[in-house]
Design a protein around this motif. Structure first.
Motif, PDB file in Angstrom:
ATOM      1  N   LEU A   1       0.829  -1.193   0.000  1.00  0.00           N
ATOM      2  CA  LEU A   1       0.000   0.000   0.000  1.00  0.00           C
ATOM      3  C   LEU A   1       0.872   1.255   0.000  1.00  0.00           C
ATOM      4  O   LEU A   1       1.854   1.346   0.733  1.00  0.00           O
ATOM      5  CB  LEU A   1      -0.912  -0.011   1.234  1.00  0.00           C
ATOM      6  N   ASN A   2       0.517   2.197  -0.840  1.00  0.00           N
ATOM      7  CA  ASN A   2       1.192   3.498  -0.939  1.00  0.00           C
ATOM      8  C   ASN A   2       2.600   3.421  -1.536  1.00  0.00           C
ATOM      9  O   ASN A   2       3.333   4.410  -1.507  1.00  0.00           O
ATOM     10  CB  ASN A   2       1.267   4.190   0.434  1.00  0.00           C
ATOM     11  N   GLN A   3       2.991   2.258  -2.056  1.00  0.00           N
ATOM     12  CA  GLN A   3       4.283   2.155  -2.738  1.00  0.00           C
ATOM     13  C   GLN A   3       4.043   2.286  -4.239  1.00  0.00           C
ATOM     14  O   GLN A   3       3.394   1.441  -4.851  1.00  0.00           O
ATOM     15  CB  GLN A   3       4.968   0.828  -2.429  1.00  0.00           C
ATOM     16  N   LYS A   4       4.557   3.343  -4.841  1.00  0.00           N
ATOM     17  CA  LYS A   4       4.279   3.623  -6.243  1.00  0.00           C
ATOM     18  C   LYS A   4       5.186   2.846  -7.190  1.00  0.00           C
ATOM     19  O   LYS A   4       4.785   2.488  -8.289  1.00  0.00           O
ATOM     20  CB  LYS A   4       4.408   5.121  -6.505  1.00  0.00           C
ATOM     21  N   ARG A   5       6.413   2.627  -6.788  1.00  0.00           N
ATOM     22  CA  ARG A   5       7.328   1.859  -7.627  1.00  0.00           C
ATOM     23  C   ARG A   5       8.282   1.064  -6.745  1.00  0.00           C
ATOM     24  O   ARG A   5       8.520   1.413  -5.593  1.00  0.00           O
ATOM     25  CB  ARG A   5       8.115   2.769  -8.570  1.00  0.00           C
ATOM     26  N   ARG A   6       8.796  -0.009  -7.302  1.00  0.00           N
ATOM     27  CA  ARG A   6       9.683  -0.873  -6.528  1.00  0.00           C
ATOM     28  C   ARG A   6      11.059  -0.228  -6.352  1.00  0.00           C
ATOM     29  O   ARG A   6      11.513   0.547  -7.196  1.00  0.00           O
ATOM     30  CB  ARG A   6       9.840  -2.228  -7.218  1.00  0.00           C
ATOM     31  N   ALA A   7      11.707  -0.602  -5.247  1.00  0.00           N
ATOM     32  CA  ALA A   7      13.076  -0.144  -5.013  1.00  0.00           C
ATOM     33  C   ALA A   7      14.009  -0.841  -5.999  1.00  0.00           C
ATOM     34  O   ALA A   7      13.724  -1.948  -6.468  1.00  0.00           O
ATOM     35  CB  ALA A   7      13.492  -0.459  -3.581  1.00  0.00           C
TER      36      ALA A   7
END
Length: 243
Positions: free
Chosen positions: A190-196
């Motif tokens: 949730l609330n993570q727009k793109r992966r690290a």
């Protein structure tokens, strides 16, 4: 499973328990209760809280009936457990227990491992990442051990590989999803727009100290050309071969 114990006696009263323990054959008891064998006795209850004084009394009574080695509370050679069962209604627990159990500790379970590899703190997960406890159960029933090679077809984010590596396996997998294998698909948190940049199966293995057991993943689809594909998939998922 929390722990496993070898049951030595089950009785209705403490006095019956003492009598039953006294008649256990000496050659059976001696390896666990000899003069050079350190031990500890734990007292637990179900359905009623026991005072510290009550527990100490129970331990002293048991020591007097045949335990001759040194008492050692931390890392003893042998551990024993006395359980007093008072039923399921704590509000009307009887004075004396309904049942009394006594046994020797064999091993603790590995429930703590599922917390170690829980998904909340895992670096790389997806919508279909396998539940940690389920993956550990699957790896365990497959009897994976040190130096086994474990294949995970349709590997996804590698949940099964983590569990297999925990039991000592060398792991690799295959999948058709290029973006997922390279950590470039849409994140599921949730609330993570793109992966690290470092999200990957290898990162998970490194996180838990299993990187040396990680072989690789391949971009391909394993399929069954004939027969029951679902059954074959399960066999592939659980099959491993010793090096």
């Amino acid at each position: 499973m929390i722990s496993a114990y070898e049951l030595w006696a089950r009785t209705k009263t403490i006095s019956e328990l003492h009598n039953n323990l006294k008649i256990i054959p000496k050659d059976f008891v001696e390896p666990y209760c000899g003069e050079d064998v350190s031990f500890r006795i734990m007292v637990e209850s179900f359905g009623k809280k026991l005072s510290k004084e009550h527990k100490v009394k129970r331990i002293d009574e048991l020591v007097l009936i045949g335990f001759v080695g040194p008492i050692k509370l931390n890392n003893p050679d042998r551990s024993f457990l006395l359980i007093e069962y008072f039923g399921t209604d704590r509000n009307s627990a009887p004075e004396s227990p309904y049942d009394v159990f006594f046994g020797r500790w064999i091993a603790d379970g590995q429930r703590s491992v599922s917390q170690k590899i829980n998904l909340k703190t895992r670096k790389f997960i997806g919508n279909t990442t396998m539940d940690p406890l389920l993956s550990l159960v699957m790896a365990n029933i497959s009897c994976i051990k040190h130096a086994d090679i474990v294949l995970g077809p349709f590997v996804g984010t590698g949940g099964l590989l983590v569990a297999a590596a925990h039991f000592g396996g060398y792991v690799f997998g295959t999948d058709i999803d290029y973006l997922m294998l390279h950590g470039k698909d849409k994140p599921s948190r949730l609330n993570q727009k793109r992966r690290a940049p470092d999200e990957s199966i290898r990162t998970n293995m490194k996180q838990y100290g299993y990187e040396s057991q990680y072989l690789d993943v391949l971009l391909q689809m394993l399929h069954c050309p004939s027969g029951d594909a679902k059954h074959s998939l399960m066999l592939l998922l659980l099959t491993h071969h010793m090096v």
